[in-house]
Motif scaffolding. Structure first.
Motif, PDB file in Angstrom:
ATOM      1  N   ILE A 252       0.840  -1.209   0.000  1.00 54.77           N
ATOM      2  CA  ILE A 252       0.000   0.000   0.000  1.00 54.77           C
ATOM      3  C   ILE A 252       0.873   1.256   0.000  1.00 54.77           C
ATOM      4  O   ILE A 252       0.613   2.212  -0.750  1.00 54.77           O
ATOM      5  CB  ILE A 252      -0.968  -0.008   1.201  1.00 54.77           C
ATOM      6  CG1 ILE A 252      -2.024  -1.087   0.994  1.00 54.77           C
ATOM      7  CG2 ILE A 252      -1.615   1.358   1.398  1.00 54.77           C
ATOM      8  CD1 ILE A 252      -2.925  -1.312   2.182  1.00 54.77           C
ATOM      9  N   VAL A 253       1.928   1.266   0.810  1.00 52.89           N
ATOM     10  CA  VAL A 253       2.806   2.427   0.879  1.00 52.89           C
ATOM     11  C   VAL A 253       3.516   2.642  -0.448  1.00 52.89           C
ATOM     12  O   VAL A 253       3.588   3.764  -0.961  1.00 52.89           O
ATOM     13  CB  VAL A 253       3.820   2.273   2.032  1.00 52.89           C
ATOM     14  CG1 VAL A 253       4.908   3.328   1.959  1.00 52.89           C
ATOM     15  CG2 VAL A 253       3.106   2.341   3.373  1.00 52.89           C
TER      16      VAL A 253
ATOM     17  N   VAL B 144       1.694   6.322  -7.124  1.00 53.41           N
ATOM     18  CA  VAL B 144       0.557   7.126  -7.583  1.00 53.41           C
ATOM     19  C   VAL B 144       0.817   8.608  -7.305  1.00 53.41           C
ATOM     20  O   VAL B 144       0.537   9.462  -8.146  1.00 53.41           O
ATOM     21  CB  VAL B 144      -0.754   6.645  -6.924  1.00 53.41           C
ATOM     22  CG1 VAL B 144      -1.890   7.625  -7.174  1.00 53.41           C
ATOM     23  CG2 VAL B 144      -1.130   5.260  -7.408  1.00 53.41           C
ATOM     24  N   GLY B 145       1.386   8.913  -6.142  1.00 55.13           N
ATOM     25  CA  GLY B 145       1.688  10.303  -5.802  1.00 55.13           C
ATOM     26  C   GLY B 145       2.680  10.922  -6.765  1.00 55.13           C
ATOM     27  O   GLY B 145       2.499  12.062  -7.208  1.00 55.13           O
TER      28      GLY B 145
ATOM     29  N   LEU C  67       2.052  14.080  -9.371  1.00 58.86           N
ATOM     30  CA  LEU C  67       2.905  15.255  -9.375  1.00 58.86           C
ATOM     31  C   LEU C  67       3.475  15.510 -10.768  1.00 58.86           C
ATOM     32  O   LEU C  67       3.488  16.647 -11.245  1.00 58.86           O
ATOM     33  CB  LEU C  67       4.048  15.078  -8.369  1.00 58.86           C
ATOM     34  CG  LEU C  67       5.018  16.249  -8.232  1.00 58.86           C
ATOM     35  CD1 LEU C  67       4.286  17.514  -7.798  1.00 58.86           C
ATOM     36  CD2 LEU C  67       6.123  15.902  -7.261  1.00 58.86           C
ATOM     37  N   GLN C  68       3.893  14.461 -11.434  1.00 58.76           N
ATOM     38  CA  GLN C  68       4.437  14.595 -12.786  1.00 58.76           C
ATOM     39  C   GLN C  68       3.352  15.072 -13.761  1.00 58.76           C
ATOM     40  O   GLN C  68       3.603  15.932 -14.616  1.00 58.76           O
ATOM     41  CB  GLN C  68       5.019  13.268 -13.255  1.00 58.76           C
ATOM     42  CG  GLN C  68       5.751  13.366 -14.569  1.00 58.76           C
ATOM     43  CD  GLN C  68       6.372  12.023 -14.969  1.00 58.76           C
ATOM     44  OE1 GLN C  68       6.078  10.998 -14.374  1.00 58.76           O
ATOM     45  NE2 GLN C  68       7.222  12.058 -15.970  1.00 58.76           N
ATOM     46  N   ALA C  69       2.135  14.553 -13.619  1.00 61.91           N
ATOM     47  CA  ALA C  69       1.035  14.977 -14.484  1.00 61.91           C
ATOM     48  C   ALA C  69       0.692  16.444 -14.246  1.00 61.91           C
ATOM     49  O   ALA C  69       0.407  17.188 -15.187  1.00 61.91           O
ATOM     50  CB  ALA C  69      -0.181  14.100 -14.238  1.00 61.91           C
TER      51      ALA C  69
END
Length: 110
Positions: free
Chosen positions: A10-11, A17-18, A22-24
């Motif tokens: 999960i981490v 995903v984070g 941020l890149q998007a």
């Protein structure tokens, strides 16, 4: 053991995903700057915050172009007090801005 593995998964998934988000976001900002959307949005904000016109100020206070400064102050005081007691802060602010606008007109050297 299974709980620890699940927590690590999960981490790690959350961090992946984070980073992707941020890149998007960074790419979206670059694209907006390239196409001019960012400048258009800023221009729209500046246009929306323009100062009140003299005609709009006169309409808010309900006065004519021939009104004296004393009449404007009397009208302002009456409307400001009414909105202070049982009116709205928005209307009170509009009345105040209208007086400020007309004050610039009446107090400027001609």
């Amino acid at each position: 053991m299974a709980g620890r593995l699940l927590a690590n998964l999960i981490v790690m998934g959350g961090s992946v995903v984070g980073r992707a988000m941020l890149q998007a976001y960074r790419q979206a900002i670059v694209n907006a700057n390239k196409t001019g959307v960012a400048q258009e949005a800023i221009h729209g904000i500046q246009r929306a915050s323009k100062a009140m016109t003299e005609q709009e100020a006169r309409q808010i206070l309900g006065i004519s172009e021939q009104s004296t400064w004393e009449e404007i102050i009397q009208k302002y005081d009456r409307m400001f007090e009414k909105n202070a007691k049982n009116g709205s802060f928005y209307l009170q602010a509009k009345v105040h801005r209208a007086k400020e606008c007309l004050e610039a007109v009446y107090k400027s050297p001609m």
